[in-house]
Scaffold this motif. Structure first.
Motif, PDB file in Angstrom:
ATOM      1  N   ASP A   1     105.067  40.480  -8.928  1.00  0.00           N
ATOM      2  CA  ASP A   1     105.455  40.061 -10.235  1.00  0.00           C
ATOM      3  C   ASP A   1     105.812  41.213 -11.163  1.00  0.00           C
ATOM      4  O   ASP A   1     106.987  41.346 -11.413  1.00  0.00           O
ATOM      5  N   THR A   2     104.865  42.010 -11.705  1.00  0.00           N
ATOM      6  CA  THR A   2     105.195  42.934 -12.794  1.00  0.00           C
ATOM      7  C   THR A   2     104.586  44.307 -12.551  1.00  0.00           C
ATOM      8  O   THR A   2     103.441  44.445 -12.093  1.00  0.00           O
ATOM      9  N   VAL A   3     105.365  45.309 -12.907  1.00  0.00           N
ATOM     10  CA  VAL A   3     104.862  46.684 -13.034  1.00  0.00           C
ATOM     11  C   VAL A   3     104.947  47.037 -14.517  1.00  0.00           C
ATOM     12  O   VAL A   3     106.022  46.932 -15.117  1.00  0.00           O
ATOM     13  N   TRP A   4     103.776  47.410 -15.100  1.00  0.00           N
ATOM     14  CA  TRP A   4     103.785  47.590 -16.556  1.00  0.00           C
ATOM     15  C   TRP A   4     102.945  48.778 -17.007  1.00  0.00           C
ATOM     16  O   TRP A   4     102.165  49.342 -16.225  1.00  0.00           O
ATOM     17  N   LEU A   5     103.162  49.122 -18.247  1.00  0.00           N
ATOM     18  CA  LEU A   5     102.436  50.238 -18.870  1.00  0.00           C
ATOM     19  C   LEU A   5     101.122  49.682 -19.430  1.00  0.00           C
ATOM     20  O   LEU A   5     101.076  49.072 -20.505  1.00  0.00           O
TER      21      LEU A   5
ATOM     22  N   THR B   1     111.148  45.766   6.364  1.00  0.00           N
ATOM     23  CA  THR B   1     110.918  46.216   4.982  1.00  0.00           C
ATOM     24  C   THR B   1     111.945  45.571   4.084  1.00  0.00           C
ATOM     25  O   THR B   1     113.154  45.625   4.365  1.00  0.00           O
ATOM     26  N   ARG B   2     111.427  44.961   3.025  1.00  0.00           N
ATOM     27  CA  ARG B   2     112.286  44.366   2.009  1.00  0.00           C
ATOM     28  C   ARG B   2     112.055  45.134   0.699  1.00  0.00           C
ATOM     29  O   ARG B   2     110.934  45.490   0.346  1.00  0.00           O
ATOM     30  N   ALA B   3     113.069  45.387  -0.089  1.00  0.00           N
ATOM     31  CA  ALA B   3     112.963  46.202  -1.305  1.00  0.00           C
ATOM     32  C   ALA B   3     113.423  45.421  -2.532  1.00  0.00           C
ATOM     33  O   ALA B   3     114.259  44.517  -2.444  1.00  0.00           O
ATOM     34  N   ALA B   4     112.815  45.826  -3.683  1.00  0.00           N
ATOM     35  CA  ALA B   4     113.209  45.238  -4.973  1.00  0.00           C
ATOM     36  C   ALA B   4     113.050  46.310  -6.053  1.00  0.00           C
ATOM     37  O   ALA B   4     112.362  47.318  -5.873  1.00  0.00           O
ATOM     38  N   THR B   5     113.692  46.074  -7.199  1.00  0.00           N
ATOM     39  CA  THR B   5     113.591  46.988  -8.344  1.00  0.00           C
ATOM     40  C   THR B   5     113.243  46.174  -9.582  1.00  0.00           C
ATOM     41  O   THR B   5     113.818  45.097  -9.815  1.00  0.00           O
ATOM     42  N   THR B   6     112.279  46.697 -10.374  1.00  0.00           N
ATOM     43  CA  THR B   6     111.852  45.961 -11.571  1.00  0.00           C
ATOM     44  C   THR B   6     112.995  45.856 -12.571  1.00  0.00           C
ATOM     45  O   THR B   6     113.828  46.762 -12.715  1.00  0.00           O
ATOM     46  N   ASP B   7     112.999  44.697 -13.249  1.00  0.00           N
ATOM     47  CA  ASP B   7     114.060  44.444 -14.214  1.00  0.00           C
ATOM     48  C   ASP B   7     113.665  44.955 -15.597  1.00  0.00           C
ATOM     49  O   ASP B   7     112.712  45.726 -15.749  1.00  0.00           O
ATOM     50  N   ALA B   8     114.377  44.506 -16.633  1.00  0.00           N
ATOM     51  CA  ALA B   8     114.135  44.986 -17.999  1.00  0.00           C
ATOM     52  C   ALA B   8     112.758  44.615 -18.517  1.00  0.00           C
ATOM     53  O   ALA B   8     112.265  45.216 -19.482  1.00  0.00           O
TER      54      ALA B   8
ATOM     55  N   GLY C   1     110.160  44.626 -16.390  1.00  0.00           N
ATOM     56  CA  GLY C   1     109.221  45.180 -15.417  1.00  0.00           C
ATOM     57  C   GLY C   1     108.890  44.223 -14.296  1.00  0.00           C
ATOM     58  O   GLY C   1     107.984  44.510 -13.503  1.00  0.00           O
ATOM     59  N   ARG C   2     109.616  43.112 -14.194  1.00  0.00           N
ATOM     60  CA  ARG C   2     109.326  42.107 -13.181  1.00  0.00           C
ATOM     61  C   ARG C   2     110.109  42.398 -11.904  1.00  0.00           C
ATOM     62  O   ARG C   2     111.224  42.926 -11.930  1.00  0.00           O
ATOM     63  N   TRP C   3     109.530  41.995 -10.770  1.00  0.00           N
ATOM     64  CA  TRP C   3     110.162  42.147  -9.456  1.00  0.00           C
ATOM     65  C   TRP C   3     109.781  40.931  -8.606  1.00  0.00           C
ATOM     66  O   TRP C   3     108.782  40.253  -8.851  1.00  0.00           O
TER      67      TRP C   3
ATOM     68  N   THR D   1     102.586  35.260  -7.203  1.00  0.00           N
ATOM     69  CA  THR D   1     103.154  35.931  -8.387  1.00  0.00           C
ATOM     70  C   THR D   1     102.074  36.724  -9.121  1.00  0.00           C
ATOM     71  O   THR D   1     102.094  36.863 -10.340  1.00  0.00           O
ATOM     72  N   ASP D   2     101.125  37.236  -8.379  1.00  0.00           N
ATOM     73  CA  ASP D   2     100.034  38.005  -8.979  1.00  0.00           C
ATOM     74  C   ASP D   2      99.950  39.417  -8.435  1.00  0.00           C
ATOM     75  O   ASP D   2      98.957  40.105  -8.613  1.00  0.00           O
ATOM     76  N   VAL D   3     100.993  39.848  -7.776  1.00  0.00           N
ATOM     77  CA  VAL D   3     100.968  41.193  -7.195  1.00  0.00           C
ATOM     78  C   VAL D   3     101.535  42.153  -8.240  1.00  0.00           C
ATOM     79  O   VAL D   3     102.695  42.582  -8.188  1.00  0.00           O
ATOM     80  N   ASP D   4     100.662  42.468  -9.224  1.00  0.00           N
ATOM     81  CA  ASP D   4     101.047  43.322 -10.350  1.00  0.00           C
ATOM     82  C   ASP D   4     100.543  44.741 -10.131  1.00  0.00           C
ATOM     83  O   ASP D   4      99.549  44.982  -9.426  1.00  0.00           O
ATOM     84  N   PHE D   5     101.207  45.662 -10.807  1.00  0.00           N
ATOM     85  CA  PHE D   5     100.800  47.071 -10.762  1.00  0.00           C
ATOM     86  C   PHE D   5     100.785  47.604 -12.198  1.00  0.00           C
ATOM     87  O   PHE D   5     101.802  47.506 -12.903  1.00  0.00           O
ATOM     88  N   GLY D   6      99.599  48.129 -12.618  1.00  0.00           N
ATOM     89  CA  GLY D   6      99.471  48.705 -13.956  1.00  0.00           C
ATOM     90  C   GLY D   6      99.362  50.214 -13.910  1.00  0.00           C
ATOM     91  O   GLY D   6      98.711  50.781 -13.025  1.00  0.00           O
ATOM     92  N   TYR D   7      99.986  50.857 -14.890  1.00  0.00           N
ATOM     93  CA  TYR D   7      99.960  52.321 -14.985  1.00  0.00           C
ATOM     94  C   TYR D   7      99.813  52.713 -16.458  1.00  0.00           C
ATOM     95  O   TYR D   7     100.251  51.974 -17.353  1.00  0.00           O
ATOM     96  N   ARG D   8      99.228  53.850 -16.644  1.00  0.00           N
ATOM     97  CA  ARG D   8      99.241  54.420 -17.984  1.00  0.00           C
ATOM     98  C   ARG D   8      99.452  55.918 -17.884  1.00  0.00           C
ATOM     99  O   ARG D   8      99.081  56.566 -16.895  1.00  0.00           O
TER     100      ARG D   8
END
Length: 736
Positions: free
Chosen positions: A56-60, A93-100, A102-104, A162-169
């Motif tokens: 789902d989302t990669v976010w700050l 291997t399947r690839a995706a890029t986060t959108d505006a 941060g969703r994938w 839709t819960d495979v999220d990644f958080g970063y700071r």
């Protein structure tokens, strides 16, 4: 096509020969038809894809809580891969890029196969750390080698995750200070009396220069002016100050990029080759100075009129402290300046706000006292409100030398006529300056005469009833006192009391409180002039009773202060027969020639009289001479002691002198004074039963006892003051 042999969940047809010819999705039915014409057909292919998906989302995740909060943003352009083992053991291997946002998302995935989801660190903003993923949620320390990855298996019941999220700071930060640059130095850091500005709003905007992710937040400077935004990745940062949050009436003197426009831009970049974190930039400081000022003068206000007059000098070297406070944020700043040779002072760089201006008394001559300030408190302190860009040149402070002299006057007990009285007088200089030419003046009231002074504090002389005392050397230093005892002779004219007033003065400097320069001392001087009357009530007959009425009157000027005793010495020829009185208690010693004593402990007010009716038997023979004496004792006791007999005798003598003013001074009418003076004055020492001594006003009469003198009896209904012949009648004999 028999699909039972396909991997789990990979049973969605995507191509067969019929579909390839028709393009109709209805032909994707696991079957195809072909006609053999003698040649081999090796093109009867079937393709299938999975039915699952993951995202789902990669976010700050700035607060590292594993939740995408409203003030957090998705990271754009982050590469995410999904890897699994396909049929025959091949790695897919399947690839995706986060959108505006941060969703994938990756779809067409098989079921019941472990999927490994991984974030490509190279596509993340630099200088970040992981805070959350499905395997290592927030608050859990990631396992070895599991950072940036998560494992998930899709099933028939949960084919879509839709819960495979990644958080970063980020590991970077930006800050640091907003301050009031009072001296407008514009330096990169506060100096002197500069203070941090609280309540300043700063908006920090971070942008990922590669992917374009943007995030903003607004912070407010703390009480010390500091501010900071943490957890920023590497990237471009702009800092903008909200001018509405600044004190009014300021102008910028410093910002990090030199624009003096309340904004700055900085790029955060950490060098991974070093141990230090270069992504932390705490040099983003902002300074402003005020556009207002305050001043003006400290001077010697000799006449205490609040106006600088000719001859009133400025005071140099005085420390003046100005404290500014912002009524909105509460920020305050203080600065101290020193008056110049002309007494002036000034403080600039002040924003609009509330000012408190104080003068440091330690920098003034200790002998000075405040006479003027702007708000009328005369306390070396002034408060005012300063407008934006306003210049105030009316904050003046007046001072002058002052010596607050005070005098007290006391005595102990009552004063006795004919004795010495003592007044204790103390002069105190409460300062703050030394007093020069100190003089004490005491105009004695009538009845007091100066004898001498005692003590070492003041030297005194007396003339015409005025006592003048001066300090030795004429000066009285601040904080010191001088005490003297004035000894006076107490005359009868001082009765029943006097008020003695003393006043202190000095030639300089000014006295700020004239109200304590004078002191009154009220002294009680007890004195009671007593008079006695004795009249015969009825007839004198040999062998019968005679009745005598004795009356005592207090002519003042004081109420009696001791017991009053009436004594009737019955001569031979009269015998004691008893006494009746509402005011006096009587007793007698003996019968013939008895001494009758009547007393009262009650105080007699001025003008008050008490009386007693004494009965005697007449045993005298016709022709005998009888002298009967009545006297009154006591009435005046001072501090437990009676007045001396000599003093009492002198009072009677003066009352007898028509030219003497004593009677008028005591408030005794001339007729009464004459009657008192015509009484026989007998000096009598203290009686054992009263402990008192007083003027004895004696009623003396000589009674000539003659037979047949009844008609004379009426003549004794009056006060007898001297010896007179009286006849005593036989029974039945008429008056002559």
């Amino acid at each position: 096509m028999d699909t039972t042999g396909l991997p789990s969940g990979v049973d969605r047809p995507t191509w067969d020969l019929d579909f390839g010819v028709s393009g109709d999705p209805a032909d994707l039915d696991h079957t195809t038809s072909v006609t053999l014409t003698g040649a081999d057909r090796l093109d009867l292919d079937f393709s299938y894809t999975g039915v699952g998906s993951v995202g789902d989302t990669v976010w700050l995740d700035l607060d590292a809580d594993g939740v995408l909060d409203a003030d957090e943003v998705g990271l754009i352009g982050v590469g995410v891969s999904v890897t699994y083992t396909g049929p025959g053991g091949a790695t897919v291997t399947r690839a995706a890029t986060t959108d505006a946002d941060g969703r994938w998302s990756v779809g067409d995935l098989p079921l019941d196969v472990e999927l490994t989801v991984a974030v490509d660190p190279a596509t993340l903003p630099a200088n970040v750390e992981a805070t959350h993923d499905l395997d290592d949620p927030a608050g859990v320390t990631p396992g070895a080698g599991t950072t940036h990855t998560a494992r998930v298996t899709l099933t028939a019941t949960t084919p879509d995750r839709t819960d495979v999220d990644f958080g970063y700071r980020g590991r970077g930060a930006v800050g640091d200070l907003t301050w009031l640059d009072l001296n407008a130095s514009g330096g990169p850091a506060p100096d002197g009396d500069d203070v941090g500005l609280a309540g300043v709003d700063l908006t920090v905007t971070w942008t990922d220069p590669t992917a374009g992710t943007t995030w903003s937040t607004t912070v407010t400077s703390a009480a010390d002016g500091t501010w900071r935004v943490d957890h920023l990745p590497d990237g471009d940062v702009t800092v903008t100050v909200d001018p509405a949050s600044l004190p009014t009436g300021v102008t910028p003197t410093h910002d990090p990029d030199g624009g003096a426009d309340g904004s700055a831009a900085v790029t955060l970049h950490d060098d991974p080759a070093t141990a230090a974190n270069e992504g932390i930039d705490l040099d983003q400081d902002f300074a402003w100075t005020g556009t207002g000022s305050v001043g003006d003068l400290v001077w010697t206000d000799l006449d205490d009129d609040g106006t600088v007059d000719t001859g009133e000098d400025p005071i140099a070297g005085v420390d003046v402290t100005v404290t500014w406070s912002d009524p909105v944020s509460g920020t305050s700043a203080s600065t101290t300046v020193t008056t110049a040779a002309d007494g002036t002072w000034s403080v600039g760089g002040l924003p609009a706000g509330h000012l408190v201006v104080t003068v440091d008394p330690a920098t003034l001559d200790p002998g000075l006292a405040p006479t003027f300030d702007l708000d009328g408190g005369d306390d070396r302190r002034a408060e005012l409100d300063l407008g934006a860009g306003e210049t105030r040149t009316d904050v003046d402070f007046g001072e002058r030398p002052e010596a607050d002299l005070a005098v007290t006057k006391t005595h102990t007990g009552d004063f006795a006529v004919g004795a010495e009285g003592r007044f204790t007088v103390t002069v105190t200089n409460h300062g703050p300056a030394d007093a020069t030419g100190v003089t004490l003046t005491d105009t004695l009231p009538s009845g007091l005469r100066f004898l001498r002074s005692e003590g070492t504090g003041l030297a005194c002389t007396g003339s015409a009833g005025v006592v003048t005392c001066t300090t030795f050397g004429g000066d009285l230093p601040a904080g010191t006192s001088a005490t003297v005892t004035l000894v006076v002779d107490v005359g009868p004219a001082a009765a029943p009391g006097v008020t003695n007033t003393v006043r202190v003065s000095a030639t300089g400097p000014a006295d700020p409180d004239p109200g304590n320069d004078e002191a009154d001392d009220d002294v009680t001087v007890p004195l009671s002039v007593l008079d006695v009357d004795k009249v015969l009530d009825g007839e004198l007959r040999s062998g019968r009773d005679a009745h005598w009425v004795i009356t005592v009157t207090n002519h003042g000027p004081s109420p009696t202060t001791g017991p009053v005793t009436v004594t009737d010495d019955l001569p031979a020829g009269l015998t004691w027969g008893g006494a009746v009185s509402d005011d006096l208690s009587c007793s007698a010693v003996g019968v013939t020639g008895a001494i009758v004593t009547c007393t009262t402990a009650a105080s007699l007010a001025v003008g008050e009289s008490v009386s007693v009716r004494i009965t005697t038997g007449v045993t005298a023979d016709a022709g005998d001479r009888v002298i009967n004496t009545a006297e009154v004792l006591g009435g005046t006791v001072v501090n437990g002691s009676p007045l001396p007999s000599a003093v009492l005798g002198d009072i009677v003598t003066r009352l007898a002198d028509p030219a003497d003013t004593l009677a008028a001074e005591l408030g005794i009418e001339p007729q009464v004074a004459t009657e008192v003076a015509q009484s026989v004055a007998v000096a009598q020492e203290a009686l054992a039963f009263t402990g008192a001594s007083s003027l004895r006003l004696v009623w003396l009469g000589t009674l000539l006892v003659l037979l047949g003198a009844a008609a004379w009896a009426l003549g004794w209904r009056r006060r007898l003051l001297a010896t007179r012949p009286v006849t005593v009648r036989r029974r039945g004999q008429r008056s002559q």
